[in-house]
Design a protein around this motif. Structure first.
Motif, PDB file in Angstrom:
ATOM      1  N   ALA A   7       0.847  -1.190   0.000  1.00 59.99           N
ATOM      2  CA  ALA A   7       0.000   0.000   0.000  1.00 59.99           C
ATOM      3  C   ALA A   7       0.875   1.229   0.000  1.00 59.99           C
ATOM      4  O   ALA A   7       2.014   1.199   0.426  1.00 59.99           O
ATOM      5  N   SER A   8       0.351   2.324  -0.512  1.00 59.53           N
ATOM      6  CA  SER A   8       1.099   3.572  -0.534  1.00 59.53           C
ATOM      7  C   SER A   8       0.511   4.522   0.478  1.00 59.53           C
ATOM      8  O   SER A   8      -0.692   4.516   0.741  1.00 59.53           O
ATOM      9  N   LEU A   9       1.353   5.343   1.027  1.00 59.14           N
ATOM     10  CA  LEU A   9       0.907   6.308   2.024  1.00 59.14           C
ATOM     11  C   LEU A   9       0.505   7.607   1.356  1.00 59.14           C
ATOM     12  O   LEU A   9       1.069   8.010   0.334  1.00 59.14           O
ATOM     13  N   PHE A  10      -0.495   8.256   1.905  1.00 62.08           N
ATOM     14  CA  PHE A  10      -0.790   9.626   1.493  1.00 62.08           C
ATOM     15  C   PHE A  10       0.216  10.557   2.179  1.00 62.08           C
ATOM     16  O   PHE A  10       0.256  10.628   3.395  1.00 62.08           O
ATOM     17  N   LEU A  11       1.044  11.228   1.408  1.00 57.62           N
ATOM     18  CA  LEU A  11       1.967  12.201   1.972  1.00 57.62           C
ATOM     19  C   LEU A  11       1.359  13.580   1.784  1.00 57.62           C
ATOM     20  O   LEU A  11       0.978  13.959   0.686  1.00 57.62           O
ATOM     21  N   SER A  12       1.262  14.328   2.848  1.00 57.08           N
ATOM     22  CA  SER A  12       0.545  15.591   2.785  1.00 57.08           C
ATOM     23  C   SER A  12       1.228  16.634   3.640  1.00 57.08           C
ATOM     24  O   SER A  12       1.836  16.313   4.655  1.00 57.08           O
ATOM     25  N   VAL A  13       1.125  17.872   3.210  1.00 56.40           N
ATOM     26  CA  VAL A  13       1.634  18.972   4.028  1.00 56.40           C
ATOM     27  C   VAL A  13       0.566  19.465   4.979  1.00 56.40           C
ATOM     28  O   VAL A  13       0.793  20.395   5.744  1.00 56.40           O
ATOM     29  N   LEU A  14      -0.614  18.850   4.934  1.00 58.27           N
ATOM     30  CA  LEU A  14      -1.699  19.243   5.825  1.00 58.27           C
ATOM     31  C   LEU A  14      -1.332  18.952   7.269  1.00 58.27           C
ATOM     32  O   LEU A  14      -1.015  17.839   7.620  1.00 58.27           O
ATOM     33  N   THR A  15      -1.337  19.957   8.083  1.00 59.13           N
ATOM     34  CA  THR A  15      -0.995  19.779   9.497  1.00 59.13           C
ATOM     35  C   THR A  15      -2.192  20.008  10.404  1.00 59.13           C
ATOM     36  O   THR A  15      -2.060  19.965  11.619  1.00 59.13           O
ATOM     37  N   LEU A  16      -3.345  20.203   9.804  1.00 57.16           N
ATOM     38  CA  LEU A  16      -4.538  20.484  10.586  1.00 57.16           C
ATOM     39  C   LEU A  16      -5.168  19.200  11.041  1.00 57.16           C
ATOM     40  O   LEU A  16      -5.482  18.339  10.246  1.00 57.16           O
ATOM     41  N   GLU A 353       0.895  12.781   9.731  1.00 54.54           N
ATOM     42  CA  GLU A 353       0.603  13.395  11.027  1.00 54.54           C
ATOM     43  C   GLU A 353       0.639  12.423  12.193  1.00 54.54           C
ATOM     44  O   GLU A 353      -0.310  12.335  12.981  1.00 54.54           O
ATOM     45  N   PRO A 354       1.716  11.675  12.362  1.00 54.61           N
ATOM     46  CA  PRO A 354       1.736  10.683  13.438  1.00 54.61           C
ATOM     47  C   PRO A 354       1.654  11.288  14.831  1.00 54.61           C
ATOM     48  O   PRO A 354       1.202  10.627  15.773  1.00 54.61           O
ATOM     49  N   ASN A 355       2.095  12.539  14.970  1.00 59.54           N
ATOM     50  CA  ASN A 355       2.124  13.159  16.294  1.00 59.54           C
ATOM     51  C   ASN A 355       1.036  14.207  16.500  1.00 59.54           C
ATOM     52  O   ASN A 355       1.062  14.947  17.481  1.00 59.54           O
ATOM     53  N   ALA A 356       0.068  14.266  15.574  1.00 59.43           N
ATOM     54  CA  ALA A 356      -1.083  15.142  15.769  1.00 59.43           C
ATOM     55  C   ALA A 356      -1.948  14.597  16.901  1.00 59.43           C
ATOM     56  O   ALA A 356      -1.827  13.433  17.290  1.00 59.43           O
TER      57      ALA A 356
END
Length: 415
Positions: A7-16, A353-356
């Protein structure tokens, strides 16, 4: 877990993590952290001492309700990990590496369910271990202390969201999963509860392996027989299961591999719909509306939680929706959705966002004619979910509550 080759991960700059203040809550919850050590990615509820009050099972422990202060081991709690301290010494900690560790670890207990498997009047515990490993049920010793007798269910249980659910038209419950490259289910041997369960494949050998995401059961075509769902579509249960026949496959893209796939009539039109996450280690929760036009079946996707704020009217966003459950939390007769962010599925890095904040929500189902929507209500921001989230009666008043077991420990949320 998610591996690059599968599977592929969604990589995002979204920090919200959550972009809007949720509407005023129709229900309030009292939060309790029962345990801070990481032993399991799920938890179960049952009355293990037959006092009429629900208890909790998490990892190798069960905790007496209603305050969950008294713990018992039903299998040996031997797991430990080493924490390197700044002064150079090493501290031995109980359980597995989780929120208290700078590194990532995995437990040997991914989901748990409660059932009286031997029909002796006492609740037993089914434990689904690490993907690809054995599954056992543990026999309640009727009030005696010490390890519970362990009985093999299946030697290899694949998929990260297997379930113990009703799977046959006559109401028998079984363990739905994949095993050895086949989709199928295990059923207890009638009259012989201590025997390994019988495996019933329903598909030809396919791409399913131990870290495959997304599986569920429900009657999608209204013929009274539960069907089996996966991310690529659904398998229609035939009129007879004699001889383990191959089930007919209907292709529908229900996402990229989410978590539990739940079947319910969301909009009240008499057709079964599907509620699931789009990608367990990415973003997205949706309900898929079943339609029937001119004899043809279609599926319309409605986002509940998006990857971007503009994908929903309420703008709620969080990543890694790795566990879902349905329950009527506000007593209006409609099944609401409980979901949240799995904390540290792969540790402090490697996922979006593992630490959100580890958010936990309930989504209130509202209908307007044949239209339907889920309204978000944030419950907590420091627990999230594991690979399982459990909704069950809790406390002396037995009101529906929520139980979470994950790398932050064990939590209850009681109304």
């Amino acid at each position: 877990m998610n591996h690059p080759q599968f599977a592929s991960l969604f990589l995002s700059v979204l920090t919200l993590a959550a972009v809007s203040t949720p509407p005023a809550q129709a229900q309030s919850f009292s939060r309790k952290q029962v345990l801070t050590d990481f032993w399991a990615e799920g938890a179960a509820v049952g009355d293990f001492n037959k006092d009429g009050v629900p208890d909790l099972a998490y990892g190798p422990f069960w905790f007496e309700g209603p305050d969950y202060k008294k713990e018992h081991q039903f299998y040996p709690a031997t797991a430990t990990w080493q924490l390197a301290k700044p002064d150079g010494t090493v501290e031995i900690r109980p359980g597995f590496m989780g929120a208290k560790s700078p590194k990532n670890g995995y437990s040997d207990n991914f989901l748990a369910f409660t059932e009286d498997f031997n029909k002796d009047g006492w609740d037993d515990i089914l434990v689904i271990g690490f993907p690809g490993k054995e599954t056992f049920w543990y026999e309640n010793p009727k009030g005696a202390e010490g390890p519970w007798a362990k009985h093999l269910v299946l030697a290899s249980v694949d998929n990260e969201s297997p379930g113990y659910v009703t799977v046959t038209a006559d109401g028998r419950k079984g363990l739905v999963c994949s095993s050895g490259g086949f989709l199928g289910f295990g059923l207890p041997v009638e009259g012989k509860p201590g025997e390994p369960w019988t495996w019933h494949p329903i598909s030809p050998k396919g791409p399913w392996q131990k870290f495959t995401h997304g599986i569920g059961v429900g009657d999608l075509n209204g013929d009274g027989r539960p069907d089996l769902l996966e991310a690529r579509g659904w398998w229609e249960q035939p009129a007879s299961l004699e001889g383990n026949p191959e089930w007919a496959f209907h292709e529908v893209l229900f996402g990229k591999g989410g978590a539990q796939m739940l079947v319910t009539d969301v909009n009240g039109d008499g057709l079964a719909d599907v509620v699931t996450s789009i990608q367990a280690h990415g973003y997205g929760v949706a309900w898929f509306e079943q339609t029937r036009e001119n004899g043809a079946t279609g599926w319309n996707k409605h986002m509940i939680v998006g990857e971007k704020p503009e994908e929903t009217s309420h703008h709620t966003v969080f990543s890694q929706p790795h566990a879902l459950a349905l329950a009527d939390l506000n007593g209006d007769g409609l099944l609401d959705l409980v979901c949240g962010k799995r904390f540290w599925a792969h540790g402090p890095s490697g996922d979006p966002e593992p630490n959100a904040p580890a958010l936990l929500f309930w989504f209130e189902l509202k209908r307007n004619g044949k239209l339907a929507e889920y309204i978000p209500h944030q419950i907590d921001d420091d627990s999230g979910v594991g690979t399982q989230v459990t909704v069950a009666p809790l406390g002396r008043d037995r009101k529906l509550g929520i139980v979470v077991g994950n790398k932050k420990g064990l939590f209850t949320f009681e109304r």
